[in-house]
Design a protein around this motif. Structure first.
Motif, PDB file in Angstrom:
ATOM      1  N   ASP A  31      30.214  -9.437  21.864  1.00 57.55           N
ATOM      2  CA  ASP A  31      31.168 -10.017  20.917  1.00 57.55           C
ATOM      3  C   ASP A  31      30.441 -10.495  19.657  1.00 57.55           C
ATOM      4  N   CYS A  32      29.561  -9.616  19.171  1.00 54.61           N
ATOM      5  CA  CYS A  32      28.713  -9.958  18.032  1.00 54.61           C
ATOM      6  C   CYS A  32      28.365  -8.659  17.306  1.00 54.61           C
ATOM      7  N   ASP A  40      18.287 -10.913  14.020  1.00 55.54           N
ATOM      8  CA  ASP A  40      17.728 -12.109  14.660  1.00 55.54           C
ATOM      9  C   ASP A  40      17.932 -12.009  16.167  1.00 55.54           C
ATOM     10  N   ALA A  41      16.901 -11.626  16.897  1.00 57.21           N
ATOM     11  CA  ALA A  41      17.000 -11.455  18.350  1.00 57.21           C
ATOM     12  C   ALA A  41      17.360 -12.751  19.065  1.00 57.21           C
ATOM     13  N   HIS A  42      17.100 -13.886  18.438  1.00 57.92           N
ATOM     14  CA  HIS A  42      17.445 -15.164  19.066  1.00 57.92           C
ATOM     15  C   HIS A  42      18.951 -15.300  19.287  1.00 57.92           C
ATOM     16  N   VAL A  43      19.749 -14.609  18.482  1.00 53.44           N
ATOM     17  CA  VAL A  43      21.201 -14.623  18.686  1.00 53.44           C
ATOM     18  C   VAL A  43      21.506 -14.144  20.104  1.00 53.44           C
ATOM     19  N   PHE A  44      20.849 -13.077  20.540  1.00 52.32           N
ATOM     20  CA  PHE A  44      21.026 -12.567  21.895  1.00 52.32           C
ATOM     21  C   PHE A  44      20.446 -13.537  22.923  1.00 52.32           C
ATOM     22  N   PHE A  45      19.192 -13.938  22.749  1.00 51.96           N
ATOM     23  CA  PHE A  45      18.529 -14.768  23.751  1.00 51.96           C
ATOM     24  C   PHE A  45      19.199 -16.126  23.918  1.00 51.96           C
ATOM     25  N   ASP A  46      19.845 -16.619  22.873  1.00 51.84           N
ATOM     26  CA  ASP A  46      20.573 -17.881  22.984  1.00 51.84           C
ATOM     27  C   ASP A  46      21.835 -17.751  23.829  1.00 51.84           C
ATOM     28  N   MET A  47      22.296 -16.530  24.106  1.00 49.04           N
ATOM     29  CA  MET A  47      23.476 -16.302  24.944  1.00 49.04           C
ATOM     30  C   MET A  47      23.154 -16.337  26.441  1.00 49.04           C
ATOM     31  N   ILE A  48      21.893 -16.234  26.813  1.00 49.02           N
ATOM     32  CA  ILE A  48      21.509 -16.145  28.221  1.00 49.02           C
ATOM     33  C   ILE A  48      21.833 -17.448  28.937  1.00 49.02           C
ATOM     34  N   GLU A  73      18.055  -8.822  34.739  1.00 50.24           N
ATOM     35  CA  GLU A  73      19.509  -8.879  34.780  1.00 50.24           C
ATOM     36  C   GLU A  73      19.883 -10.316  34.497  1.00 50.24           C
ATOM     37  N   ALA A  74      20.808 -10.515  33.576  1.00 52.61           N
ATOM     38  CA  ALA A  74      21.168 -11.870  33.196  1.00 52.61           C
ATOM     39  C   ALA A  74      22.641 -11.957  32.851  1.00 52.61           C
ATOM     40  N   ALA A  75      23.223 -13.120  33.121  1.00 50.80           N
ATOM     41  CA  ALA A  75      24.582 -13.404  32.668  1.00 50.80           C
ATOM     42  C   ALA A  75      24.461 -14.012  31.280  1.00 50.80           C
ATOM     43  N   ILE A  76      25.370 -13.614  30.408  1.00 53.50           N
ATOM     44  CA  ILE A  76      25.354 -14.152  29.052  1.00 53.50           C
ATOM     45  C   ILE A  76      26.632 -14.933  28.814  1.00 53.50           C
ATOM     46  N   GLY A  77      26.565 -15.868  27.915  1.00 54.04           N
ATOM     47  CA  GLY A  77      27.738 -16.638  27.524  1.00 54.04           C
ATOM     48  C   GLY A  77      28.124 -16.235  26.111  1.00 54.04           C
ATOM     49  N   VAL A  78      29.376 -15.922  25.941  1.00 47.67           N
ATOM     50  CA  VAL A  78      29.879 -15.566  24.629  1.00 47.67           C
ATOM     51  C   VAL A  78      30.772 -16.715  24.164  1.00 47.67           C
ATOM     52  N   GLY A  80      33.408 -19.146  23.365  1.00 47.20           N
ATOM     53  CA  GLY A  80      34.836 -19.144  23.645  1.00 47.20           C
ATOM     54  C   GLY A  80      35.239 -18.379  24.895  1.00 47.20           C
ATOM     55  N   GLU A  81      34.292 -17.716  25.564  1.00 45.88           N
ATOM     56  CA  GLU A  81      34.658 -16.917  26.728  1.00 45.88           C
ATOM     57  C   GLU A  81      33.884 -17.281  27.986  1.00 45.88           C
ATOM     58  N   GLY A  82      33.039 -18.305  27.964  1.00 43.04           N
ATOM     59  CA  GLY A  82      32.270 -18.638  29.153  1.00 43.04           C
ATOM     60  C   GLY A  82      31.195 -17.604  29.411  1.00 43.04           C
ATOM     61  N   SER A  83      30.842 -17.399  30.690  1.00 45.92           N
ATOM     62  CA  SER A  83      29.768 -16.452  30.979  1.00 45.92           C
ATOM     63  C   SER A  83      30.332 -15.078  31.263  1.00 45.92           C
ATOM     64  N   ARG A  84      29.527 -14.094  30.984  1.00 39.36           N
ATOM     65  CA  ARG A  84      29.915 -12.699  31.181  1.00 39.36           C
ATOM     66  C   ARG A  84      28.725 -11.991  31.789  1.00 39.36           C
ATOM     67  N   ASP A  85      28.940 -11.347  32.932  1.00 38.18           N
ATOM     68  CA  ASP A  85      27.880 -10.595  33.593  1.00 38.18           C
ATOM     69  C   ASP A  85      27.854  -9.204  32.968  1.00 38.18           C
ATOM     70  N   PRO A  86      26.724  -8.781  32.372  1.00 35.65           N
ATOM     71  CA  PRO A  86      26.674  -7.515  31.667  1.00 35.65           C
ATOM     72  C   PRO A  86      26.728  -6.284  32.567  1.00 35.65           C
ATOM     73  N   ARG A  87      26.687  -6.471  33.871  1.00 38.94           N
ATOM     74  CA  ARG A  87      26.741  -5.316  34.773  1.00 38.94           C
ATOM     75  C   ARG A  87      28.149  -4.897  34.817  1.00 38.94           C
TER      76      ARG A  87
END
Length: 87
Positions: A31-32, A40-48, A73-78, A80-87
């Motif tokens: 969602d980005c 800025d890769a930190h945008v991604f890593f800050d979602m973990i 393998e990691a769950a990310i938070g977006v 307004g949407e809580g966590s999202r498992d990328p699998r």
């Protein structure tokens, strides 16, 4: 095909993380805008969210140190949407 599928090319060195490519398909997953993740890769890593960010950082550091494969393998938070498992 790479444009449709969520895909990325990353470069990790001691003290540096970067995405050299992020497909348009990543927009749906993260969602980005892909350009934001490349800029800025930190945008991604800050979602973990899980495993803890420190575990992810340690796994990346081991891979850099040993030149071994990186498999995370990691769950990310977006926002307004809580966590999202990328699998």
């Amino acid at each position: 095909m790479l444009r449709a599928q969520p895909s990325a090319l990353a470069s990790f060195t001691t003290g540096s993380r970067a995405f050299t490519f992020m497909s348009e398909g990543a927009r749906r997953l993260f969602d980005c805008p892909p350009a934001d993740l490349v800029a800025d890769a930190h945008v991604f890593f800050d979602m973990i969210q899980s495993p803890p960010r420190e575990e992810v950082d340690a796994t990346i550091a081991r891979s850099i140190e040993t030149l071994g494969p990186l498999d995370i393998e990691a769950a990310i938070g977006v926002v307004g949407e809580g966590s999202r498992d990328p699998r």
